[in-house]
Design an enzyme around this catalytic site. Structure first.
Site, short mmCIF file in Angstrom:
data_model
loop_
_atom_site.label_atom_id
_atom_site.label_comp_id
_atom_site.label_asym_id
_atom_site.label_seq_id
_atom_site.Cartn_x
_atom_site.Cartn_y
_atom_site.Cartn_z
N THR A 262 53.61 52.54 2.12
CA THR A 262 52.92 53.78 2.44
C THR A 262 53.29 54.79 1.36
O THR A 262 54.45 55.14 1.19
CB THR A 262 53.34 54.31 3.82
OG1 THR A 262 53.01 53.32 4.81
CG2 THR A 262 52.60 55.60 4.15
N LYS B 110 46.33 55.58 6.40
CA LYS B 110 47.67 55.32 6.93
C LYS B 110 48.39 56.64 7.23
O LYS B 110 49.09 56.77 8.24
CB LYS B 110 48.49 54.49 5.94
CG LYS B 110 49.96 54.26 6.35
CD LYS B 110 50.07 53.46 7.65
CE LYS B 110 51.53 53.34 8.13
NZ LYS B 110 52.36 52.52 7.25
N LYS C 175 59.20 60.71 5.23
CA LYS C 175 58.50 60.64 3.94
C LYS C 175 56.99 60.60 4.16
O LYS C 175 56.24 61.29 3.46
CB LYS C 175 58.98 59.40 3.18
CG LYS C 175 58.24 59.12 1.88
CD LYS C 175 57.16 58.04 2.02
CE LYS C 175 57.72 56.71 2.41
NZ LYS C 175 56.66 55.67 2.48
#
Length: 375
Positions: free
Chosen positions: A101, A176, A244
């Site tokens: 990701t 995502k 993150k």
């Protein structure tokens, strides 16, 4: 390149997710070469017959398909775009697929650089967590069309049960991040609900059953909340990595000049959890922020870490999270965590301070790194 020509696969990153993915690729009959920063994490695959490479470039040299599963966008950038990176090292016609990701813009940059070199790259982040990787049932979110991905489907299908195609470079990463924003808010929802139930003296497990029987439940409350109640904080997906991801989504929201209040709140709490020692716990450890200090200490958290001087020497970025702490901004705001962080803390959100939307992002990483994944 036809399907029959995909025989050799390289995998960069053999951590919590990468190692089981590699196992499924081998089960499907592909010849696998692996590289990992920490070789010991690849030993299981090596014992099964995978080949070891001393660098990503060496792993990719003869591969038809190269998969990467690393921790942060900065690592993705290094692995692909460094002078000895995959863009240069892979053979012509090779497919380079990033499962991390990461940043949508970085995915576009990698795609464009690969095309110049007569190679094919696309972003393909995954969802499903450690258990999905173990079971081979991950959902893949691909920034490519189904027709374009056809040559590599046998590899992708070996470790997934569903693939969504978003038809453009960076599209998979953007989708995502949308998923992660929703996940984080769902986790805050069940954490709030469990705290309310506990403080009200009613059965928390029954509350989860009520939520599941109506519209108040979610995938997070179904799979992660029971682990929270059991005090099981083993990582299927680490706190620092969800932080993150939320930071990347906030960076994108800033680019689009929109506000994501739920994501901003989630960032504040997951960032706080990282700072007090929970960075490498499972994301379900969020509920510890609602507990007293003794319970947190028993789980390995230390609230005193938030009392450090803002500019104390702790690596390059003070608190280690990578934020720009200029203009008096504090990573998690000013709070009184005397007893319960989320049951009784008082955030100072006065004036123009923005809890998360105003933090300083850096480059592709979204500016939020305490630790690199030990791949």
């Amino acid at each position: 390149m036809t399907n029959a020509h995909v025989r050799r696969v390289a995998l960069i990153g053999c951590g919590i997710m990468g190692a089981p993915i590699g196992g499924h690729i081998m089960d499907a009959g592909f010849d696998l070469t692996v590289h990992n920063r920490t070789r010991s994490k690849a030993e299981g695959l090596l014992a099964r017959g995978a080949h070891w490479a001393d660098s990503p470039a060496e792993a990719a040299a003869d591969a038809d398909v190269v998969l990467t599963m690393v921790g942060y966008p900065s690592e993705v950038e290094d692995v692909y775009l460094a002078t000895d990176g995959l863009i240069r090292a892979a053979k012509r016609g090779a497919w380079l697929i990033d499962l991390t990701t990461s940043s949508p813009q970085l995915a576009r940059d990698i795609h464009d650089a690969a095309e110049v070199e007569d190679k094919h790259a696309f972003d393909c982040p995954v969802t499903g967590g450690e258990q999905g990787a173990i079971d081979g049932t991950l959902t893949l979110i691909a920034g490519v069309s189904e027709a374009e991905a056809a040559p590599v489907l046998p590899v992708l299908e070996s470790f997934s049960s569903k693939i969504f195609y978003f038809d453009q470079p960076g599209g998979g990463q953007t989708a995502k991040l949308c998923n992660q924003v929703s996940l984080a808010s769902c986790m805050l929802g069940y954490a709030d609900a469990l705290a309310l139930a506990e403080q009200s003296g009613i059965d928390q497990e029954k509350v989860l059953e009520v939520m599941a029987s109506g519209t108040g439940g979610s995938g997070a409350s179904r799979t992660l909340a029971p682990r929270s109640l059991a005090g099981d904080y083993k990582p299927g997906f680490m706190v620092e990595h969800l932080r993150k991801d939320i930071a990347l989504a906030l960076r994108r929201s800033e680019d689009l000049d929109i506000t994501l209040p739920g994501a901003e709140t989630a960032f504040t709490l997951f960032d706080m959890l990282c700072q007090i020692g929970g960075a490498r716990m499972g994301t379900q450890a969020l509920t510890l922020l609602y507990q007293d200090e003794a319970t947190c200490a028993a789980a390995g958290l230390d609230w005193s870490l938030l009392d450090r001087d803002e500019y104390a020497d702790d690596g390059e970025d003070g608190c280690g999270c990578g934020h720009d702490h200029g203009d008096g901004h504090e990573c998690c705001g000013h709070h009184d965590h005397g007893h319960e962080c989320c049951g009784g803390h008082h955030h100072d959100h006065d004036g123009d301070h923005e809890c998360c939307g105003g933090h300083g992002h850096h480059d592709h990483d979204g500016g939020c790194r305490c630790h690199h994944e030990d791949r």
